[in-house]
Design a protein around this motif. Structure first.
Motif, PDB file in Angstrom:
ATOM      1  N   GLN A 217       0.848  -1.193   0.000  1.00  0.00           N
ATOM      2  CA  GLN A 217       0.000   0.000   0.000  1.00  0.00           C
ATOM      3  C   GLN A 217       0.885   1.244   0.000  1.00  0.00           C
ATOM      4  O   GLN A 217       1.810   1.357   0.783  1.00  0.00           O
ATOM      5  CB  GLN A 217      -0.893   0.014   1.237  1.00  0.00           C
ATOM      6  N   SER A 218       0.593   2.174  -0.897  1.00  0.00           N
ATOM      7  CA  SER A 218       1.390   3.389  -0.996  1.00  0.00           C
ATOM      8  C   SER A 218       1.351   4.172   0.309  1.00  0.00           C
ATOM      9  O   SER A 218       0.291   4.392   0.894  1.00  0.00           O
ATOM     10  CB  SER A 218       0.865   4.255  -2.141  1.00  0.00           C
ATOM     11  N   SER A 219       2.535   4.586   0.796  1.00  0.00           N
ATOM     12  CA  SER A 219       2.598   5.331   2.049  1.00  0.00           C
ATOM     13  C   SER A 219       3.948   6.026   2.177  1.00  0.00           C
ATOM     14  O   SER A 219       4.981   5.500   1.746  1.00  0.00           O
ATOM     15  CB  SER A 219       2.391   4.411   3.251  1.00  0.00           C
ATOM     16  N   VAL A 220       3.943   7.193   2.802  1.00  0.00           N
ATOM     17  CA  VAL A 220       5.185   7.897   3.099  1.00  0.00           C
ATOM     18  C   VAL A 220       6.043   7.082   4.063  1.00  0.00           C
ATOM     19  O   VAL A 220       7.262   7.268   4.142  1.00  0.00           O
ATOM     20  CB  VAL A 220       4.871   9.295   3.690  1.00  0.00           C
ATOM     21  N   ALA A 221       5.427   6.159   4.768  1.00  0.00           N
ATOM     22  CA  ALA A 221       6.151   5.317   5.722  1.00  0.00           C
ATOM     23  C   ALA A 221       7.227   4.479   5.049  1.00  0.00           C
ATOM     24  O   ALA A 221       8.204   4.079   5.683  1.00  0.00           O
ATOM     25  CB  ALA A 221       5.175   4.399   6.465  1.00  0.00           C
ATOM     26  N   HIS A 222       7.073   4.209   3.765  1.00  0.00           N
ATOM     27  CA  HIS A 222       8.043   3.374   3.061  1.00  0.00           C
ATOM     28  C   HIS A 222       9.419   4.031   2.942  1.00  0.00           C
ATOM     29  O   HIS A 222      10.409   3.349   2.689  1.00  0.00           O
ATOM     30  CB  HIS A 222       7.520   3.028   1.664  1.00  0.00           C
ATOM     31  N   TYR A 226      12.190  -0.545   6.518  1.00  0.00           N
ATOM     32  CA  TYR A 226      13.149  -1.544   6.051  1.00  0.00           C
ATOM     33  C   TYR A 226      12.450  -2.684   5.318  1.00  0.00           C
ATOM     34  O   TYR A 226      12.892  -3.117   4.249  1.00  0.00           O
ATOM     35  CB  TYR A 226      13.919  -2.080   7.259  1.00  0.00           C
ATOM     36  N   ARG A 227      11.347  -3.158   5.862  1.00  0.00           N
ATOM     37  CA  ARG A 227      10.644  -4.295   5.249  1.00  0.00           C
ATOM     38  C   ARG A 227      10.148  -3.943   3.848  1.00  0.00           C
ATOM     39  O   ARG A 227      10.325  -4.721   2.905  1.00  0.00           O
ATOM     40  CB  ARG A 227       9.485  -4.740   6.132  1.00  0.00           C
ATOM     41  N   ALA A 228       9.518  -2.793   3.705  1.00  0.00           N
ATOM     42  CA  ALA A 228       9.019  -2.386   2.387  1.00  0.00           C
ATOM     43  C   ALA A 228      10.155  -2.269   1.389  1.00  0.00           C
ATOM     44  O   ALA A 228      10.024  -2.656   0.215  1.00  0.00           O
ATOM     45  CB  ALA A 228       8.279  -1.054   2.505  1.00  0.00           C
TER      46      ALA A 228
END
Length: 347
Positions: A217-222, A226-228
């Protein structure tokens, strides 16, 4: 880039496989608050009372099993890469440092900043993916040094490069000879991190690890997940290599302590693959740019033993990028990057 010096930064290594040197190295590494992210007194208690009494002897034996005549494989390979890069660029100077151990980042940064022919420094952390325990601690250390040592000239940091086309191409060049041989399965084994690290660095406070498909899912968190990022490296590599979906998998190695880390764990995945009938297994470790204890001993020795004991026939470790010429050429191209594409350290 006239006047630009380059400093490559790798994780580090003990000076020798002796118990005393390994103990000193482990103490520095594990007392970093971005590695064991607990309050100082609790971290000191864990490291002094539960790790340092036994772990140095075990780790020293492991280091001894992979130590080269020239020294630590990670250090030797980083030295060779530094030499290659120096020959491929017009940089004023190309040096390397270790976040833990020697030569230290502080020692090398001060040395470069004191040269009259150096007008700016490009630091390249040799970590493809962002993590609190790798990139973040490196940046924080650079900020401390520039502040404490009053370094005025610009210090830039190269960003993470987990899906950089040139990086993926270098990975493929190294792996291609192995992929052309007969094999049943390719396992991507990435260094693990505690799940709490992923959540702590999530700027949204709610996205990471909130669902099974959060990384899709698109997110600024990426930007700090590390996982993404390791999943994006995997996707880019298998697309480049044309590997079918049922012929590869991802796992995470090097778990420390009892906290929950990213899953599946590599040691358990090795058993599972063997039980599923995989006989010829390839393993590559894209989170590491240099072969080290975690690849040469944990995967090539321990991993092979685990896989064969569970019914597998052969485990072949695909080397890391090390000092491969394509990788050196990638770094040489990065040397020319505009400051606008880099992050400047604020001292």
């Amino acid at each position: 880039m006239e006047g630009r010096a380059v400093l490559l930064v790798n994780l580090g290594s003990p000076d020798s496989p002796s118990v005393s040197d390994v103990r000193r190295y482990l103490n520095q590494f594990l007392m970093d608050k971005y590695v064991i992210d607990l309050p100082y007194l609790l971290r000191r208690l864990i490291v002094s009372c539960f790790v340092l009494p036994r772990r140095p002897k075990q780790s020293a034996e492991a280091y001894a099993s992979i130590w080269w005549p020239e020294g630590s494989p990670l250090k030797v390979l980083t030295e060779r890469l530094t030499e290659q890069l120096a020959n491929k660029t017009r940089a004023v100077c190309v040096r390397y440092a270790m976040r833990y151990g020697s030569p230290s980042i502080e020692q090398e940064l001060i040395s470069l900043a004191s040269r009259p022919d150096v007008t700016e420094i490009l630091v390249v952390p040799l970590y493809p993916h962002y993590a609190m325990s790798t990139v973040k601690t490196c940046v924080v250390e650079l900020e401390r040094i520039t502040r404490d040592q009053d370094i005025r000239l610009p210090v830039y940091v190269h960003p993470v490069f987990y899906e950089d086309e040139a990086y993926i191409g270098a990975l493929y060049d190294v792996a291609k000879p192995f992929l052309q041989q007969s094999y049943d399965h390719l396992l991507f084994s990435y260094h693990g991190v505690p799940e709490r690290h992923i959540r702590k660095d999530d700027p949204t406070g709610s996205h990471c690890l909130s669902s099974a498909d959060c990384c899709q899912q698109s997110s600024v968190a990426h930007l700090t997940c590390y996982r993404a990022q390791v999943l994006k490296t995997t996707a880019a590599f298998v697309a480049k290599a044309g590997i079918e979906q049922d012929k590869y998998s991802v796992a995470f190695q090097s778990r420390l302590g009892k906290a929950k880390w990213l899953e599946p764990y590599t040691n358990k995945q090795l058993v599972s693959l063997a039980e599923q009938g995989v006989k010829k297994l390839l393993v590559m470790c894209p989170a590491f740019v240099s072969d080290c204890l975690e690849t040469l001993e944990e995967i090539a020795i321990q991993g092979e033993e685990i896989f064969k004991a569970a019914g597998g026939e052969s485990l072949t470790l695909i080397p890391c990028l090390n000092d491969h010429e394509t990788w050196a050429e990638v770094l040489a191209a990065w040397w020319q990057k505009s400051p606008a594409k880099l992050s400047r350290i604020k001292g």
